[in-house]
Design an enzyme around this catalytic site. Structure first.
Site: not given
Length: 818
Positions: A360, A548-549, A554, A656, A660
Site C-alpha cells: 500500500h 485524510k491522515r 499529504k 480512496t 468518495k
C-alpha cells in the site's frame, strides 16, 4: 406522537422493536432512552442477518467453496445499522416503523459508536472490500484484532491534538457474537529445543508465555446478497484471571498483573513505537493476530477436508493486506512442520501457493522491519523459520545474481540485523499487487524491481475502489434518488450503469436539482460546524475540503500556505473581487509524529487568526473538524465542492477519499499521484484540476539536492515569502513567535540539509494558479455543475465491486455461492 399509517411488514417491525426494548431492557417505549431504541433496532436487524447466516453457512459448507481469508490490521467499518438495513433492502421499512414510535431513523443511526478498528484508508478499503465480496456472493472472512480502545479519540485543546481513549465498546457492540468455544492459545518467548526422533527433527517449547485468543464474529450482509460473510475479531485474554497466591498474600496489584499485561495486546491500534516497549507490543500484536487466525483456518480446513494439506491452496487463499500480517507466512510453516508433521519442502510448496500480498505504500516507515535480537527473543521458533527462509533465498539469489552482494542484501529477508517484512512477502507470495497503475509502476521499476525481474507474472496492478452502498446510497440518499430517477437503481450494484448519467450533465433541470441537493448537504454541514466548532460558515461559499491522515506528504501544509496567501491578499486589497471560500480540514496525526501535530496546531492557529479578522468580512473561513472518522467523512463527502488530493507525486499509493468525493459530485484539485492518474483518464482533463510536478520530476529533484532552486522560489515569489515569514513573525501566534519555526526550517533548509522534501514550495505557484481557476469556474454555474455531474457519472470505475472483480479474476479465483 405523529400518527403514521403502516403496512403489515412495518407494523411487525414496530412491534418487534418494542418487544426488544421490553425483553432486553425491561422498559416500555415511554421509559426507554434513545440508546435503547438504537440497540433494539440493531438487534432486530441482527436477527434477520443471523437467520440468513445459518443458511449461508450451510450452503458454503455444502458446496465446498474456496474461501478468502483477508488479514488486515484495520477494518474501518463505520456505523453498521444504516448500512445493514440498506443492504437488507429495508431502509424505508425502518424509517416508517421508527416514525410511528416517535423517532427519526437519521437520529437513531447517529447514536451508534464508530467501531474503533481502523485509522484511515487502509482500514476503510478493507471494509469496502468485505461489502463488495459479500454483495457479489463470494465467500470471504475478514480477520483482525478486537481493539478495545481503537486508535485514539482526537480532542483539540488550544489548537493542539490530544489523544484520549476511544471507548467505542463502553455500551457493548450489538453486532458481535462471542465465540469462546473457538479460542486458541498463542505463545511468546521461552526456549525452543530440537529433538531427533524416528529419523526427523521435532521441536519443543519451554518457559513460553501463553495468551488466549478469543474470537468475536461480526456477520456482514451484502446489498441484497445471498450469503452472509463475517469479520472475525480476536481479543487477548490471560489464561488465569487472577493469581490467587499473590492475592491471598496481600499483593493485590500483582495478583492481576499478568492479566493486564496479556490483555494489552488487544487494547490499542498502533501503539506508539518510538520506544522499545512499543515496538515489542506491536510485534506481539502482529503475531497474535496471525497465529490465532492460521490456527483457526487450519482447524476449519481439517474438520472439512481431513489431512490432505496439499489441497489447502485449492480451498483457501490468505491475503496479506500490507505488511502487518506478514508473520502469517512463517506461522503456517511452523504449524505444518511442527504440528502436522510435514517436511520443509512440502510445507514451503503449500505456503507459497496459499498467500497473496498487497503493498500500500512506498513510504519507508510503512515497509516494516524488526530488530533481529528482539525478533528472536519474542518469537524464537518463528525466527528459526525466517532464518531458514532467508538462507535458502540467499542460495537462490547467488545463482540468479552471482556475487552481486548489494542486490542480494537489498532483497534479503534478514539484513543488517533487521527482519524485512516486505521482502518476506516478496520471497513467498504467489501474487503481489500495487493499488493503482502509478503505484505498481513505481514498485516494479524501483523498490521491488529486482523481484519483478525474477518473475513478472506474479505482479498485478489493481486500483482501489469504494463501495457505493455506504458512500452514496447510505450517506447521500437524495442524490441517490435523483440519479435513480434518471437511470434506474441498478447502478448501485452494477457500477457500469453510472456512465449513463453523462447524458444529463448539460440538462439544466438536472443541474438545478443536483445543485439543490449539494446546497442542502452544505447547509447540514454548516449546522454541524456551528454546533461543534462554534464557527458560522456560509453554505454559498466554496466548500474546499482536505480530509485524510495528517502526513507531510499529504501536504496539508501547502494548503495552509495558500490560505495565508489569499488572506494576505484580501487584507492588502479589501476591494479585490473574491469568491468566498470555506476551507475544511479533517485529520489525525500519529501520536509520536510531532511535525504532523505541529501542522494541526498551525491549521487551528491560522483559523483563529482569519476567522476573527473583521477586515476580510468573512470571505475566508477555516475549520478543523476534530476526531475525523467514517461518520464525519459521510457528512463531508456529500457537501464538498472541491476535493483536495494534493499529495507529493509518487508518494500516495492510491487514495480512496478522492473516490468518495468524486462519487458525490466534488471536483478534484490534485497532483498526478496515486489513483488521481486514473481519475483523470475517467473524467477527462476538462473536469478535474491537475497541477504540480509529476512523479518522475519529483524523483529527479530528490536525487539531486538543488537548494538553489528553493532559494530562488523564496526570493522571487512574494506571496509565498510573506506566508512563510508569518510562520516566525509572531503574527499567527503573538505569544509564542517561534512555535512554527520547525516548519519554516524544514521547508527552507530541510532535514539534513535537504530543503522542501515534499515539494511544497516548488508546487506552490502552480497550486495558487489552479485555485484561481477553481474560483473563476465556480462562478460559471452551468460549467461547474457540468463538471460535478461528470465526476459522479465517471466514478463507476472506482467501485470496489470492480476492484474485487479484478482481484478475483487475477489472484483469488473464488466462485460465487449459487
Amino acid at each position: 406522537m405523529e400518527k403514521v399509517k403502516l403496512n403489515a411488514k412495518e407494523t411487525e417491525l414496530k412491534n418487534e422493536i418494542e418487544g426488544k426494548i421490553s425483553r432486553h431492557f425491561g422498559k416500555t417505549l415511554e421509559d426507554a432512552t434513545p440508546k435503547m431504541v438504537y440497540t433494539a433496532c440493531a438487534l432486530t436487524a441482527r436477527d434477520q442477518i443471523m437467520a440468513r447466516w445459518a443458511i449461508s453457512h450451510k450452503e458454503v459448507k455444502k458446496e465446498g467453496s474456496k474461501k478468502l481469508y483477508y488479514l488486515s490490521f484495520e477494518f474501518l467499518m463505520g456505523r453498521l445499522l444504516a448500512s445493514n438495513i440498506l443492504n437488507l433492502m429495508q431502509t424505508e421499512t425502518y424509517r416508517k416503523a421508527l416514525k410511528a414510535l416517535g423517532y427519526e431513523l437519521s437520529d437513531v443511526v447517529e447514536l451508534e459508536n464508530d467501531a474503533g478498528l481502523g485509522n484511515g484508508g487502509l482500514g476503510r478499503l478493507a471494509a469496502c472490500f468485505m461489502d463488495s465480496l459479500t454483495t457479489m456472493d463470494l465467500p470471504a472472512y475478514g480477520c483482525t484484532i478486537r481493539y478495545e480502545y481503537g486508535l485514539f479519540r482526537q480532542k483539540i485543546v488550544d489548537g493542539y491534538q490530544t489523544e484520549l481513549p476511544d471507548t467505542w465498546l463502553e455500551n457493548g457492540n450489538a453486532w458481535e457474537i462471542a465465540r469462546p468455544e473457538e479460542s486458541v492459545t498463542v505463545s511468546f518467548g521461552g526456549q525452543v529445543y530440537t529433538d531427533w526422533n524416528d529419523g526427523h527433527f521435532s521441536f519443543r517449547y519451554e518457559n513460553a508465555h501463553t495468551i488466549i485468543a478469543m474470537p468475536y464474529d461480526v456477520p456482514l450482509v451484502g446489498y441484497d446478497s445471498k450469503i452472509v460473510n463475517k469479520l472475525r475479531l480476536w481479543s487477548a485474554k490471560a489464561p488465569d484471571v487472577m493469581n490467587m497466591q499473590e492475592f491471598n498474600s496481600g499483593n493485590y496489584i500483582r495478583s492481576t498483573e499478568e492479566k493486564q499485561l496479556a490483555e494489552l495486546i488487544s487494547k490499542v491500534l498502533y501503539p506508539e513505537d518510538n520506544h522499545t516497549e512499543g515496538k515489542e507490543l506491536r510485534l506481539k500484536q502482529q503475531y497474535f493476530l496471525v497465529s490465532a487466525t492460521i490456527q483457526w483456518i487450519l482447524k476449519e480446513y481439517e474438520s472439512r477436508y481431513g489431512y490432505d494439506w496439499h489441497n489447502l491452496p485449492e480451498k483457501a487463499v490468505i491475503h496479506i493486506n500490507d505488511t502487518h500480517p506478514t508473520l502469517a507466512i512463517p506461522e503456517l510453516m511452523r504449524i505444518l512442520i511442527d504440528d502436522k508433521g510435514l517436511g520443509w519442502d512440502e510445507a514451503w510448496d503449500i505456503t507459497r501457493r496459499t498467500f497473496a500480498y498487497t503493498n500500500h505504500t512506498v513510504m519507508s516507515e510503512a515497509l516494516e522491519k524488526w530488530p533481529l535480537d528482539m525478533f528472536k527473543r519474542i518469537l524464537p521458533r518463528i525466527s528459526m523459520i525466517v532464518e531458514e527462509i532467508n538462507r535458502r533465498l540467499m542460495e537462490n539469489l547467488q545463482m540468479v545474481y552471482p556475487n552481486d552482494f548489494g542486490k542480494q542484501k537489498w532483497m534479503a529477508v534478514i539484513s543488517d540485523n533487521q527482519v524485512f517484512m516486505a521482502n518476506l512477502c516478496l520471497a513467498t507470495c504467489f501474487a503481489v499487487n500495487g493499488v493503482s497503475k502509478l503505484h505498481t509502476k513505481i514498485l516494479t521499476s524501483d523498490i521491488f524491481a529486482d523481484y519483478y525481474r525474477l518473475d513478472k507474472s506474479r505482479f498485478h496492478a489493481i486500483t482501489n475502489g469504494i463501495t457505493f452502498r455506504r458512500w452514496i446510497a447510505n450517506c447521500n440518499p437524495a442524490l441517490t434518488e435523483l440519479i435513480s430517477s434518471k437511470i434506474g437503481r441498478d447502478w448501485i450494484r452494477d457500477y457500469k450503469q453510472l456512465e449513463r448519467l453523462k447524458e444529463f450533465a448539460d440538462d439544466k433541470e438536472f443541474q438545478e436539482r443536483f445543485a439543490a441537493i449539494k446546497h442542502e448537504n452544505k447547509v447540514k454541514l454548516a449546522e454541524y460546524i456551528k454546533e461543534h466548532n462554534g464557527i458560522d460558515v456560509d453554505p454559498n461559499s466554496i466548500f474546499d475540503v482536505q480530509a485524510k491522515r495528517l502526513h507531510e506528504y499529504k501536504r496539508q501544509l501547502l494548503n495552509v500556505l495558500h490560505i495565508l496567501a489569499e488572506y494576505n491578499m484580501l487584507v492588502e486589497n479589501p476591494g479585490h473581487e473574491y469568491t468566498p471560500k470555506t476551507y475544511i480540514f479533517g485529520a489525525k496525526a500519529a501520536p509520536g509524529y510531532q511535525r504532523a501535530k505541529l501542522i494541526i496546531k498551525l491549521i487551528n492557529s491560522v483559523a483563529d487568526m482569519i476567522n476573527n479578522d473583521p477586515r476580510i468580512e468573512g470571505k475566508i473561513k477555516v475549520v478543523f473538524l476534530e476526531n475525523y472518522g467514517v461518520s464525519i467523512a459521510e457528512k463531508l463527502v456529500v457537501a464538498a465542492d472541491v476535493s483536495e488530493q494534493i499529495s507529493t507525486a509518487g508518494k500516495e499509493a492510491s487514495g480512496t477519499g478522492n473516490m468518495k468525493f468524486m462519487l458525490n459530485g466534488a471536483v478534484t484539485c490534485g497532483t498526478l499521484d496515486g489513483a488521481n492518474v486514473e481519475m483523470l483518464e475517467q473524467v477527462g482533463e476538462d473536469n478535474i484540476y491537475i497541477f504540480g510536478l509529476k512523479a518522475e520530476e519529483v524523483a529527479a529533484r530528490l536525487k539531486y539536492n538543488n537548494s538553489d532552486e528553493v532559494k530562488t522560489i523564496y526570493s522571487t515569489n512574494s506571496a509565498l515569502r510573506k506566508a512563510l515569514d508569518q510562520l516566525i513573525s509572531g503574527e499567527i501566534e503573538p505569544e509564542n513567535t517561534q512555535i512554527f519555526r520547525d516548519l519554516y526550517q524544514t521547508l527552507l533548509f530541510g532535514d539534513y540539509g535537504f530543503p522542501d522534501t515534499y515539494m511544497v514550495l516548488r508546487d506552490f505557484e502552480a497550486y495558487c494558479l489552479t485555485q484561481d481557476r477553481i474560483s473563476k469556474d465556480y462562478n460559471n454555474k452551468s460549467k461547474w455543475w457540468h463538471m460535478a455531474i461528470m465526476n459522479t457519472a465517471s466514478s463507476g470505475y472506482f467501485s470496489s465491486d470492480r476492484t474485487i472483480d479484478d482481484y478475483n479474476r487475477e489472484i483469488w479465483h473464488l466462485e460465487p455461492i449459487k
